[in-house]
Design a protein around this motif. Structure first.
Motif, PDB file in Angstrom:
ATOM      1  N   VAL A  93       1.057  -1.102  -0.042  1.00 38.59           N
ATOM      2  CA  VAL A  93       0.167   0.034   0.088  1.00 38.59           C
ATOM      3  C   VAL A  93       0.944   1.213   0.188  1.00 38.59           C
ATOM      4  O   VAL A  93       1.620   1.248   0.582  1.00 38.59           O
ATOM      5  CB  VAL A  93      -0.893  -0.110   1.225  1.00 38.59           C
ATOM      6  CG1 VAL A  93      -1.704   1.221   1.369  1.00 38.59           C
ATOM      7  CG2 VAL A  93      -1.545  -1.350   1.348  1.00 38.59           C
ATOM      8  N   VAL A  94       0.668   1.987  -0.727  1.00 43.44           N
ATOM      9  CA  VAL A  94       1.541   3.270  -1.108  1.00 43.44           C
ATOM     10  C   VAL A  94       0.901   4.501  -0.546  1.00 43.44           C
ATOM     11  O   VAL A  94      -0.449   4.992  -1.266  1.00 43.44           O
ATOM     12  CB  VAL A  94       2.018   3.487  -2.638  1.00 43.44           C
ATOM     13  CG1 VAL A  94       3.058   4.737  -2.709  1.00 43.44           C
ATOM     14  CG2 VAL A  94       2.798   2.133  -2.937  1.00 43.44           C
ATOM     15  N   LEU A  95       1.541   5.346   0.137  1.00 44.71           N
ATOM     16  CA  LEU A  95       1.118   6.652   0.631  1.00 44.71           C
ATOM     17  C   LEU A  95       1.722   7.759   0.226  1.00 44.71           C
ATOM     18  O   LEU A  95       3.085   7.719   0.020  1.00 44.71           O
ATOM     19  CB  LEU A  95       0.851   6.540   2.206  1.00 44.71           C
ATOM     20  CG  LEU A  95       0.318   5.124   2.665  1.00 44.71           C
ATOM     21  CD1 LEU A  95       0.400   4.813   4.184  1.00 44.71           C
ATOM     22  CD2 LEU A  95      -1.311   5.282   2.308  1.00 44.71           C
ATOM     23  N   TYR A 134       1.436  -3.932   8.632  1.00 48.41           N
ATOM     24  CA  TYR A 134       2.363  -3.656   7.675  1.00 48.41           C
ATOM     25  C   TYR A 134       3.481  -2.842   8.404  1.00 48.41           C
ATOM     26  O   TYR A 134       3.526  -2.481   9.559  1.00 48.41           O
ATOM     27  CB  TYR A 134       1.743  -2.541   6.673  1.00 48.41           C
ATOM     28  CG  TYR A 134       0.582  -2.914   5.771  1.00 48.41           C
ATOM     29  CD1 TYR A 134       0.788  -3.457   4.463  1.00 48.41           C
ATOM     30  CD2 TYR A 134      -0.705  -3.094   6.275  1.00 48.41           C
ATOM     31  CE1 TYR A 134      -0.283  -3.885   3.689  1.00 48.41           C
ATOM     32  CE2 TYR A 134      -1.781  -3.506   5.519  1.00 48.41           C
ATOM     33  CZ  TYR A 134      -1.557  -3.941   4.221  1.00 48.41           C
ATOM     34  OH  TYR A 134      -2.753  -4.285   3.421  1.00 48.41           O
ATOM     35  N   THR A 135       4.690  -3.207   7.520  1.00 49.92           N
ATOM     36  CA  THR A 135       5.556  -2.388   7.846  1.00 49.92           C
ATOM     37  C   THR A 135       6.027  -1.403   6.816  1.00 49.92           C
ATOM     38  O   THR A 135       6.088  -1.703   5.526  1.00 49.92           O
ATOM     39  CB  THR A 135       7.048  -3.288   7.958  1.00 49.92           C
ATOM     40  OG1 THR A 135       6.849  -4.445   8.768  1.00 49.92           O
ATOM     41  CG2 THR A 135       8.366  -2.848   8.303  1.00 49.92           C
ATOM     42  N   ALA A 136       6.487  -0.131   7.273  1.00 49.18           N
ATOM     43  CA  ALA A 136       6.403   0.922   6.368  1.00 49.18           C
ATOM     44  C   ALA A 136       7.798   1.535   6.309  1.00 49.18           C
ATOM     45  O   ALA A 136       8.715   1.328   7.196  1.00 49.18           O
ATOM     46  CB  ALA A 136       5.653   2.233   7.059  1.00 49.18           C
ATOM     47  N   HIS A 137       8.141   1.869   5.121  1.00 52.00           N
ATOM     48  CA  HIS A 137       9.584   2.480   4.848  1.00 52.00           C
ATOM     49  C   HIS A 137       9.356   3.831   3.574  1.00 52.00           C
ATOM     50  O   HIS A 137       8.337   3.710   2.878  1.00 52.00           O
ATOM     51  CB  HIS A 137      10.579   1.728   4.333  1.00 52.00           C
ATOM     52  CG  HIS A 137      10.402   1.095   2.727  1.00 52.00           C
ATOM     53  ND1 HIS A 137       9.479   0.115   2.465  1.00 52.00           N
ATOM     54  CD2 HIS A 137      10.888   1.629   1.641  1.00 52.00           C
ATOM     55  CE1 HIS A 137       9.555  -0.345   1.192  1.00 52.00           C
ATOM     56  NE2 HIS A 137      10.206   0.809   0.575  1.00 52.00           N
ATOM     57  N   VAL A 138       9.958   4.819   3.750  1.00 51.21           N
ATOM     58  CA  VAL A 138      10.147   5.751   2.767  1.00 51.21           C
ATOM     59  C   VAL A 138      10.750   5.221   1.569  1.00 51.21           C
ATOM     60  O   VAL A 138      11.891   4.933   1.437  1.00 51.21           O
ATOM     61  CB  VAL A 138      10.927   7.063   3.625  1.00 51.21           C
ATOM     62  CG1 VAL A 138      10.781   8.007   2.358  1.00 51.21           C
ATOM     63  CG2 VAL A 138      10.490   7.426   4.764  1.00 51.21           C
ATOM     64  N   VAL A 189       5.626   6.795   1.029  1.00 54.96           N
ATOM     65  CA  VAL A 189       5.870   5.812   1.973  1.00 54.96           C
ATOM     66  C   VAL A 189       5.123   4.532   1.555  1.00 54.96           C
ATOM     67  O   VAL A 189       3.962   4.510   1.199  1.00 54.96           O
ATOM     68  CB  VAL A 189       4.956   6.068   3.389  1.00 54.96           C
ATOM     69  CG1 VAL A 189       5.099   5.066   4.273  1.00 54.96           C
ATOM     70  CG2 VAL A 189       5.515   7.265   3.874  1.00 54.96           C
ATOM     71  N   VAL A 190       5.978   3.487   1.508  1.00 54.09           N
ATOM     72  CA  VAL A 190       5.467   2.292   0.891  1.00 54.09           C
ATOM     73  C   VAL A 190       5.281   1.319   2.168  1.00 54.09           C
ATOM     74  O   VAL A 190       6.150   1.043   2.999  1.00 54.09           O
ATOM     75  CB  VAL A 190       6.505   1.447   0.256  1.00 54.09           C
ATOM     76  CG1 VAL A 190       6.058   0.146  -0.433  1.00 54.09           C
ATOM     77  CG2 VAL A 190       6.744   2.486  -1.237  1.00 54.09           C
ATOM     78  N   CYS A 191       4.063   0.815   2.134  1.00 52.24           N
ATOM     79  CA  CYS A 191       3.620  -0.196   3.381  1.00 52.24           C
ATOM     80  C   CYS A 191       3.858  -1.523   2.810  1.00 52.24           C
ATOM     81  O   CYS A 191       2.697  -1.911   1.988  1.00 52.24           O
ATOM     82  CB  CYS A 191       2.743   0.240   4.077  1.00 52.24           C
ATOM     83  SG  CYS A 191       2.649   1.876   4.640  1.00 52.24           S
ATOM     84  N   THR A 192       4.629  -2.521   3.508  1.00 49.50           N
ATOM     85  CA  THR A 192       4.659  -3.832   2.916  1.00 49.50           C
ATOM     86  C   THR A 192       3.811  -4.895   3.960  1.00 49.50           C
ATOM     87  O   THR A 192       4.115  -4.749   5.083  1.00 49.50           O
ATOM     88  CB  THR A 192       5.980  -4.219   2.835  1.00 49.50           C
ATOM     89  OG1 THR A 192       6.678  -3.430   1.881  1.00 49.50           O
ATOM     90  CG2 THR A 192       6.182  -5.855   2.351  1.00 49.50           C
TER      91      THR A 192
END
Length: 160
Positions: free
Chosen positions: A80-82, A116-120, A154-157
């Motif tokens: 999920v991309v924010l 989810y785990t988020a990263h920039v 921010v990409v949430c995996t």
């Protein structure tokens, strides 16, 4: 995009308060209806082409409490991309700082909620995702023109 077209009232504390109240109302309605209401954004460039909305729950970096905000999102496979656009304001939104401090988040899409785990996004991810995000919601390009900051993605995996 013309950076001079940025509405001056956007920096008003009244606008910030209205946004906060609207966000809380949208979150409540979204939860209550499992996204049937509040699950689409129909403002600005999304008037004719609604953009999907999810609920992002982070842990407040100062309070330690759960903080939930409605955000436009893009699906990229399972991710999920924010976008931390905050309407082109000069600073990043609080949720972005929360994610940086604690990348474990929850996302609700419709009636489904997951961890989810988020990263920039790094520059390579950004180069691939930004055009797709603008296709989803044209106003992201407008917001980018209104601010001097690079708007974070921010990409949430899904968490294992």
């Amino acid at each position: 995009m013309d950076p001079n077209s940025r509405p001056g009232q956007l920096d008003s504390p009244v606008v910030a308060k209205i946004i906060k109240i609207g966000s809380r109302a949208n979150t409540a309605v979204y939860r209550w209806t499992r996204g049937r209401l509040g699950g689409s954004w129909r403002v600005g460039s999304a008037l004719r082409k609604p953009a999907p909305v999810c609920l992002l729950t982070t842990v407040g970096r100062k309070s330690g409490r759960d903080r939930t905000v409605p955000l436009l999102y893009l699906r990229d496979g399972e991710d999920v991309v924010l976008v931390a656009s905050q309407g082109g304001l000069p600073s990043n939104p609080a949720w972005y700082h929360n994610v940086r401090a604690e990348p474990r988040v929850r996302i609700q899409i419709g009636g489904d909620e997951g961890r989810y785990t988020a990263h920039v996004a790094d520059q390579e991810e950004r180069d691939e995702l930004w055009p797709r995000l603008v296709e989803l919601y044209d106003d992201f390009d407008t917001y980018a023109a209104w601010t001097d900051r690079v708007i974070p993605i921010v990409v949430c995996t899904p968490a294992a």
